[in-house]
Design an enzyme around this catalytic site. Sequence first.
Site, PDB file in Angstrom:
ATOM      1  N   LYS A  15      26.707 -10.396 -15.816  1.00 18.92           N
ATOM      2  CA  LYS A  15      26.912  -9.298 -14.860  1.00 18.92           C
ATOM      3  C   LYS A  15      28.192  -9.590 -14.090  1.00 18.92           C
ATOM      4  O   LYS A  15      28.224 -10.393 -13.181  1.00 18.92           O
ATOM      5  CB  LYS A  15      25.725  -9.200 -13.890  1.00 18.92           C
ATOM      6  CG  LYS A  15      25.509  -7.795 -13.310  1.00 18.92           C
ATOM      7  CD  LYS A  15      26.340  -7.373 -12.174  1.00 18.92           C
ATOM      8  CE  LYS A  15      26.443  -8.129 -10.944  1.00 18.92           C
ATOM      9  NZ  LYS A  15      27.459  -7.478 -10.023  1.00 18.92           N
ATOM     10  N   CYS A  75      37.945 -19.792  -4.010  1.00 19.01           N
ATOM     11  CA  CYS A  75      36.983 -20.621  -3.280  1.00 19.01           C
ATOM     12  C   CYS A  75      37.542 -21.999  -2.964  1.00 19.01           C
ATOM     13  O   CYS A  75      37.103 -22.648  -2.004  1.00 19.01           O
ATOM     14  CB  CYS A  75      35.689 -20.753  -4.073  1.00 19.01           C
ATOM     15  SG  CYS A  75      35.893 -21.453  -5.720  1.00 19.01           S
ATOM     16  N   GLU A 129      35.150 -18.735   5.959  1.00 20.32           N
ATOM     17  CA  GLU A 129      36.020 -18.500   4.810  1.00 20.32           C
ATOM     18  C   GLU A 129      36.654 -17.115   4.957  1.00 20.32           C
ATOM     19  O   GLU A 129      35.951 -16.114   5.143  1.00 20.32           O
ATOM     20  CB  GLU A 129      35.215 -18.572   3.516  1.00 20.32           C
ATOM     21  CG  GLU A 129      36.058 -18.465   2.267  1.00 20.32           C
ATOM     22  CD  GLU A 129      35.248 -18.629   0.993  1.00 20.32           C
ATOM     23  OE1 GLU A 129      35.733 -19.265   0.041  1.00 20.32           O
ATOM     24  OE2 GLU A 129      34.115 -18.097   0.944  1.00 20.32           O
TER      25      GLU A 129
END
Length: 485
Positions: free
Chosen positions: A183, A292, A390
């Site tokens: 997905k 990330c 973040e």
Amino acid sequence: MSTPILNPKDFGKLFLNGEYVEARSDKTLTLLNPKDNTVVADNVPIAGEEDVELAVRLAEDAFAGPWSSFSASQRTTCLLKLAELLESRLDDIMYLDSLTTGNPVSLMATREKGYIRSCVLYYAGWTDKQRGDYFPDDDGFVKLVRHEPLGVCAAINPFNAPVASFILKAAPCLATGNVLIVKPSEKSPLGSLAIATLFEEAGFPKGVVQVLSGDGTTGALLAKHMRIRKISFTGSILTGKKIQEAAAQSNLKRVTLELGGKSPAIIFDDANLENALTWTINGILTRCGQLCIASSRVYVQKGIAGKFIQAYRERMADAVERLGDPQVAGTTVGPLVDQGQFERVKAMIARGTQEAELVVGGSRFGSDGCFIEPTVFLNPKPDAQILKEEIFGPVAVVMTFDTEEEVIKAANDTEFGLTAGVFTKDIARALRVSSKVDSGLVGINCISVTSMQAPFGGRKQSGIGREFGEYALRAFTEPKTVLIK
């Protein structure tokens, strides 16, 4: 890069059992190009409950079918053929994703293409090397341990590196004999739908790899499905927690989570200044900071702070010249992925101006699209949002420090623990600090980089489990003990 030959509007179907099929669900996604917010495609299906159920049933059939009798050598042959197909097809497939992510084609055709091909080749060599264990019969039983595939697995992938994430999860999954339902992110599903056909061309049986486009509702259906045995997710902490909760409340499926980061770069007085500048700047500007492992926190020892910060500011300011149309070969920094992310980053920058000193950038670039200037803040307040959370944009926070103990404490003062970097010429210090930084990966004189051969994953809220290397194989297998009397 060659002229693209794939039309994004041709991918308005799901890929199930070796072919593109109409979704049972009538809900669709509209995808925009973040460079100018024009429509790329408006017919990408959002897979619903019936679609997920069909995909799982077909995956189960594939797992129990001819795929179950493939030898290790046959799996290797398929993976090697896939690598060969990717060599000639990958440029056009990744171009599709550039249209909706803003990732520059200049980087996709070099850095990302090599990474993807290396991943497939690496795991092609692992299919016949998954050794088990033998223990002697000193208690009257010979003990054998073998590692067996889990069965139907699912991958839920991030928007920033859709095809790379697809392959990173698929290669070890297939090398160990599992089947996979993918997905992709609702922001970047096109490349994943396009690449799906290559698996059957490479010799994998129908149904071994399937692709369901969709949004969070599709991911939730996979996470709570009672017959999916493993889910590998890359994305935000918030979504990762929801996936783990759904997995626990359904069938206790195995979960690997690769989540967010707030990677500290620690630069000591004796560091090679040029090297530190190169790594930290590339580490925050790659994919416009939507990474990330981005080097978003930079700690500089006071002895070189003035010189480093001046050069860092100048180079980040100059990087605005590299911003531009991501579909043009000379561009190396593109826009943020969509308007929502653009507004989020803009709001965090605005709040940051109240919590730190803004010294570079901070504004929208141009009048169209989702472009943000490379941005630098100095010496934020201890609880500043730009320091703690973040950002996922081209925004770095720079701070100074005196002692080793001080900077280790500061670097670890976060719920993130994905990657870090230590810059110094003193190898004893480098190894000492790397052991004390609370992070799953620490680079010495480098940052924001990984190796296919070594495990990658986070500590604390940056994730659970490991990808890459032999460790990924164990995440897709279950040990079975056999006792022989």
